[in-house]
Design a protein around this motif. Structure first.
Motif, PDB file in Angstrom:
ATOM      1  N   HIS A 104      -6.407   6.262  -5.113  1.00  0.00           N
ATOM      2  CA  HIS A 104      -7.263   6.532  -6.095  1.00  0.00           C
ATOM      3  C   HIS A 104      -8.045   7.657  -6.015  1.00  0.00           C
ATOM      4  N   HIS A 105      -8.576   7.788  -4.504  1.00  0.00           N
ATOM      5  CA  HIS A 105      -9.199   9.229  -4.178  1.00  0.00           C
ATOM      6  C   HIS A 105      -8.666  10.142  -3.372  1.00  0.00           C
ATOM      7  N   THR A 135     -18.025   9.150   4.117  1.00  0.00           N
ATOM      8  CA  THR A 135     -18.473   7.681   4.442  1.00  0.00           C
ATOM      9  C   THR A 135     -18.882   7.651   5.745  1.00  0.00           C
ATOM     10  N   ARG A 155       0.970  -1.118  -0.115  1.00  0.00           N
ATOM     11  CA  ARG A 155       0.021  -0.020  -0.061  1.00  0.00           C
ATOM     12  C   ARG A 155       0.868   1.165  -0.067  1.00  0.00           C
ATOM     13  N   SER A 213     -21.168   7.609  -1.147  1.00  0.00           N
ATOM     14  CA  SER A 213     -22.370   7.100  -1.538  1.00  0.00           C
ATOM     15  C   SER A 213     -23.066   7.800  -2.698  1.00  0.00           C
ATOM     16  N   ASP A 253     -16.306   0.235   2.290  1.00  0.00           N
ATOM     17  CA  ASP A 253     -15.015  -0.405   2.231  1.00  0.00           C
ATOM     18  C   ASP A 253     -14.387  -0.215   1.151  1.00  0.00           C
ATOM     19  N   ASP A 254     -14.886  -0.312  -0.073  1.00  0.00           N
ATOM     20  CA  ASP A 254     -14.124  -0.029  -1.223  1.00  0.00           C
ATOM     21  C   ASP A 254     -13.798   1.399  -1.475  1.00  0.00           C
ATOM     22  N   LEU A 255     -14.579   2.429  -0.705  1.00  0.00           N
ATOM     23  CA  LEU A 255     -14.106   3.586  -0.991  1.00  0.00           C
ATOM     24  C   LEU A 255     -12.875   3.952  -0.187  1.00  0.00           C
ATOM     25  N   ASN A 283     -10.721   1.774   0.806  1.00  0.00           N
ATOM     26  CA  ASN A 283      -9.609   0.882   0.090  1.00  0.00           C
ATOM     27  C   ASN A 283      -9.009   1.782  -1.042  1.00  0.00           C
ATOM     28  N   GLY A 284     -10.000   2.487  -1.835  1.00  0.00           N
ATOM     29  CA  GLY A 284      -9.437   3.215  -2.805  1.00  0.00           C
ATOM     30  C   GLY A 284      -8.856   4.604  -2.341  1.00  0.00           C
ATOM     31  N   GLY A 296     -19.705   4.116  -4.363  1.00  0.00           N
ATOM     32  CA  GLY A 296     -19.490   2.571  -4.189  1.00  0.00           C
ATOM     33  C   GLY A 296     -19.539   2.598  -2.625  1.00  0.00           C
ATOM     34  N   PRO A 297     -19.579   1.449  -2.174  1.00  0.00           N
ATOM     35  CA  PRO A 297     -19.593   1.015  -0.903  1.00  0.00           C
ATOM     36  C   PRO A 297     -18.581   1.396  -0.008  1.00  0.00           C
TER      37      PRO A 297
END
Length: 298
Positions: free
Chosen positions: A137-138, A143, A20, A97, A127-129, A131-132, A124-125
């Motif tokens: 990625h973001h 959240t 990571r 969301s 957890d995905d947000l 992780n991104g 997205g959900p």
């Protein structure tokens, strides 16, 4: 001591993983591993214990991170906060969301967009947000999940009140809030459930908070977007639990009715989440501060 090595070290310490950290730094994993080994040789002490999943800092590693991280963050602020206009014009990669981001966050950022901020929104959900966000990625995530660890920093944004609603025809059939306070679940069992997921996340949270039990029925209608849930309820498909911000206009217009008015309504907290240290960057710091100010009126 090489500042680049220290920067890599702090990133690994916060990320808890060479993989990571490499993604965040734009380096290969072998390069990160090599830099950490070089720093460990200079210090003559191990900084991390290698685990099956990631790494754990040693006592020396924790102590070093505590000493150097604030100074590296301050240097980042000086070098990257931007004394030129170009830094303020960088694109904000926003994640959240679909409903809350569309209804609240993006409209609130409009004044900054008018001043030159560019935004790219991803949905997205939770957890995905997160992780991104951790992977770079973001830049900023909104959240309801508060992250753990030092890699991501969360700031409470606002509380979301949940409301049990149905179309007026169902409310009349049930007898209104006064009757429902007495009949409760027995009466609600007669009404089809409309939800955003088969697991009934909103209904389950409401039932637990208000009735101190779990719902026994399954959903009659599942719509993967809360705005679809609202449309179904307005059309008379059944009852649903929705955030007040989303159904406020429908409540005011009489398209839907609040079936209950509990003394302590169920709440859910939203957080603004960034990678630790990135609030030194204007294109992230300004929207972050602007959203906190805007949320006071939500």
């Amino acid at each position: 001591m090489d500042l680049a090595l220290l920067r890599t070290f702090v990133t690994v310490h916060r990320a808890g993983s060479f993989t990571r950290a490499a993604a965040l730094l734009g380096l290969s994993q072998p390069a990160v591993t090599s830099q950490i080994r070089s720093l460990e040789r200079q210090l003559g002490r191990p900084l991390f214990l290698r685990r099956a999943r990631g790494v754990t800092p040693t006592t020396v590693g924790d102590e070093l991170a505590h000493k150097v991280a604030p100074h590296l963050d301050a240097l980042t602020e000086i070098t990257e906060a931007g004394v030129d206009d170009e830094s303020a014009a960088r694109t904000l990669h926003l994640a959240g969301s679909p409903e809350f981001t569309s209804e609240r966050v993006l409209p609130a950022l409009t004044p900054l967009i008018a001043r030159g901020l560019s935004v790219r929104a991803a949905f997205g959900p939770a957890d995905d947000l997160l992780n991104g966000l951790a992977a770079g990625h973001h830049d900023l995530a909104v959240t309801t999940t508060r992250p753990r660890g030092d890699l991501l920093a969360a700031t409470p944004l606002c509380d979301e009140e949940h409301v049990l609603i149905a179309a007026p025809c169902w409310a009349a059939r049930l007898g209104g809030p006064a009757v429902l306070q007495v009949t409760g679940l027995r009466a609600l069992d007669q009404v089809p459930l409309v939800e955003v997921h088969e697991s009934l996340p909103l209904v389950t949270r409401y039932w637990s908070a208000v009735f101190d039990c779990a719902p026994e029925a399954s959903a009659t209608v599942v719509a993967a977007d809360l705005r679809g849930v609202l449309a179904c309820v307005v059309a008379g498909a059944g009852l649903a639990v929705l955030p007040r911000y989303l159904c406020a206009r429908a409540l005011d217009s009489g398209e839907v009715v609040a079936l209950l008015d509990p003394p302590v309504p169920p709440l859910r907290t939203y957080f603004l989440v960034v990678r630790t240290g990135t609030l030194a960057l204007p294109h992230i710091a300004r929207p972050h501060e602007w959203l906190l100010r805007s949320a006071v009126n939500w």
